[in-house]
Design an enzyme around this catalytic site. Sequence first.
Site, short mmCIF file in Angstrom:
data_model
loop_
_atom_site.label_atom_id
_atom_site.label_comp_id
_atom_site.label_asym_id
_atom_site.label_seq_id
_atom_site.Cartn_x
_atom_site.Cartn_y
_atom_site.Cartn_z
N GLY A 56 0.83 -1.21 0.00
CA GLY A 56 0.00 0.00 0.00
C GLY A 56 0.86 1.25 0.00
O GLY A 56 0.48 2.28 0.55
N GLY A 58 -0.55 4.59 -1.04
CA GLY A 58 -1.80 4.99 -0.36
C GLY A 58 -1.64 6.16 0.60
O GLY A 58 -0.55 6.73 0.76
N ASP A 59 -2.76 6.45 1.24
CA ASP A 59 -2.87 7.61 2.12
C ASP A 59 -1.99 7.53 3.36
O ASP A 59 -1.34 8.49 3.76
CB ASP A 59 -4.35 7.63 2.56
CG ASP A 59 -4.82 9.03 2.79
OD1 ASP A 59 -4.42 9.91 2.00
OD2 ASP A 59 -5.56 9.24 3.77
N ARG A 89 -0.42 -1.57 -6.51
CA ARG A 89 -0.86 -1.68 -7.88
C ARG A 89 -1.46 -0.34 -8.27
O ARG A 89 -2.59 -0.03 -7.99
CB ARG A 89 -1.93 -2.77 -8.01
CG ARG A 89 -2.17 -3.13 -9.47
CD ARG A 89 -3.39 -3.95 -9.64
NE ARG A 89 -4.55 -3.23 -9.11
CZ ARG A 89 -5.79 -3.67 -9.22
NH1 ARG A 89 -6.04 -4.83 -9.77
NH2 ARG A 89 -6.80 -2.98 -8.73
N LYS A 135 -4.84 -0.58 12.70
CA LYS A 135 -6.22 -0.69 13.12
C LYS A 135 -7.12 -0.36 11.94
O LYS A 135 -6.66 0.35 11.05
CB LYS A 135 -6.51 0.23 14.30
CG LYS A 135 -6.39 1.72 13.97
CD LYS A 135 -6.96 2.57 15.05
CE LYS A 135 -8.29 3.15 14.70
NZ LYS A 135 -8.28 4.30 13.80
N LYS A 145 2.84 7.76 21.11
CA LYS A 145 2.94 9.20 21.36
C LYS A 145 3.72 9.46 22.64
O LYS A 145 3.45 8.85 23.68
CB LYS A 145 1.55 9.82 21.48
CG LYS A 145 0.85 9.99 20.13
CD LYS A 145 -0.50 10.65 20.34
CE LYS A 145 -1.28 10.67 19.06
NZ LYS A 145 -1.31 11.94 18.38
N GLU A 155 -12.00 16.75 18.20
CA GLU A 155 -11.44 17.16 16.91
C GLU A 155 -12.35 18.21 16.29
O GLU A 155 -13.57 18.03 16.23
CB GLU A 155 -11.29 15.96 15.98
CG GLU A 155 -10.26 14.98 16.52
CD GLU A 155 -10.05 13.73 15.67
OE1 GLU A 155 -8.91 13.33 15.47
OE2 GLU A 155 -11.07 13.16 15.22
N HIS A 188 -7.56 3.72 20.72
CA HIS A 188 -6.74 4.77 21.34
C HIS A 188 -7.14 5.09 22.78
O HIS A 188 -6.31 5.14 23.68
CB HIS A 188 -6.83 6.08 20.54
CG HIS A 188 -6.50 5.94 19.09
ND1 HIS A 188 -5.61 5.02 18.60
CD2 HIS A 188 -6.93 6.63 18.00
CE1 HIS A 188 -5.52 5.14 17.28
NE2 HIS A 188 -6.31 6.10 16.89
C1 BG6 Z 1 -7.08 7.84 13.78
C2 BG6 Z 1 -8.54 7.99 13.52
O1 BG6 Z 1 -6.77 6.57 14.25
O2 BG6 Z 1 -6.67 8.81 14.75
C3 BG6 Z 1 -8.89 9.39 13.06
O3 BG6 Z 1 -8.92 7.05 12.51
C4 BG6 Z 1 -8.35 10.40 14.05
O4 BG6 Z 1 -10.29 9.56 12.90
C5 BG6 Z 1 -6.88 10.14 14.33
O5 BG6 Z 1 -8.54 11.70 13.51
C6 BG6 Z 1 -6.35 11.06 15.41
O6 BG6 Z 1 -4.97 10.90 15.53
P1 BG6 Z 1 -4.06 12.10 16.07
O7 BG6 Z 1 -2.71 11.49 16.20
O8 BG6 Z 1 -4.13 13.18 15.04
O9 BG6 Z 1 -4.67 12.53 17.37
#
Ligand code: BG6
Length: 462
Positions: free
Chosen positions: A15, A18-19, A47, A140, A174, A208, A232
């Site tokens: 991947g 990918g993103d 791919r 995940k 983190k 967020e 998380h």
């Molecule tokens: C990801 C989630 O695992 O963690 C996202 O899929 C979320 O939706 C992100 O925005 C937050 O991560 P961080 O490190 O920016 O707090």
Amino acid sequence: MNGPHPPSDALVLFGVTGDLAYKKIFPALQATARRGNLNFPVIGVARSGWNRDQLLERAKASVTEHGGLDPAAFARLESQLRYVEGDYRDPETFRRVRAELQQATRPTHYFAIPPSMFPTVVEQLAGAGCCDDARVVVEKPFGRSLESARALNQLLLKTFPERSIFRIDHYLGKEAVQNILYFRFANAFLDPIWNRRYVENVQITMAEEFGVSGRGKLYEETGVIRDVIQNHLLQIVTYLAMEAPSSMYPEAVRDEQATVLRTIRPLNTEQLISGQYRGYRDEPDVAKDSKVPTYAAIRLHIDSWRWEGVPFYVRAGKRLKMTCAEVRVEFKTPPPVVFKEPAPAAGNYVRFRLSPQVAIALGARVKRPGEEMVGDPLELSLVEGLEQGKGGEMDAYERLLGDAMEGDATLFARQDAVEAAWAIVDPLIRDPHPPYEYEPGTWGPREADRLVAGVGGWNTPE
Ligand code: BG6
């Protein structure tokens, strides 16, 4: 941290176009190179119809956008980067992966691909002889429920032993989250009061400001509980609630984490308030009648000697008032028999700001100057407002990638903990209730205040 097994000698990145590779993995690899640690080839697989030059362009754009281009470190990454273009269903793709591995015999395979592709890739890797002494890193979600998490694990275990499976939960990498663990067990003064006798409640907020940002399709399949709470935030609960690990032996920390998760009662809908921001249903790829929650607040009960009766509140949401993650451990107030002042809104607490700044502070009350014996809340700041990533610390992905290459699984989710975490949230997922609507830019649905009515309300980050 050093692992008990020999380090991997190649990274195979499925991947690679990918993103996730763009946002997290290339920047982590450049940072690894900057530290002089990119001593292994990186074999990107995808791919996409690209060639290696196009991949390099993409890698350059990625590091430029995420943290900045470091020409010397990037040159090192460029020299280590190989590319295999091909379909994951085609055995030829994997023969070429094997060929690109050259002398390497202990690769780490990083699956930055949809879980639906895992069975094919695992089978093909095994068929091409790429799995002996190999590790696998998976992102995940580890399943969508307890049952599917078990099925995913069974699939991986057919080819890789548990010690070779690295489940990334980037919150564990983190710095600020690690500091919770450090702060708890490196300071004697906390130990006697970190329990039901002194702690009134614990609150964890992950807010967020942004919405689902183009991830509508994925989010429709997850929702906030699967997206950030099952993983998380429950991991943060384990660091706050666990007993002292017997040592830093790799499994000691993970043993204690799993114990906490096993002692949390499975949730019922009375312990949940879910919400959905107004406008979510207008996001691309979101159903017009979607009932997927973008906000959830829950009250957890930990049935342990230490925490019996202490509520742990966890809330998370998108399109809230600000972006920040914070933990607040609130202590019981002293009896109001000495000073006849009204019950204070804020008593003693420990506050961990996890993002976007990193902070640790202690809340106390001090006497207001003057004749009266009344006080004001004051914070003693131990770590103050450090911008995440600016203190020279490692980014979570750099740290976790390095640990996986070294074979150190301490900061990765272990299967028993993953299953225990699913067991906690599974009843909510099986019996979803329609979420309350909330206005973007607020702290979520007002109904969530009901959950914390008994402890004086939410401790809202500022
Ligand atoms: C990801 C989630 O695992 O963690 C996202 O899929 C979320 O939706 C992100 O925005 C937050 O991560 P961080 O490190 O920016 O707090």
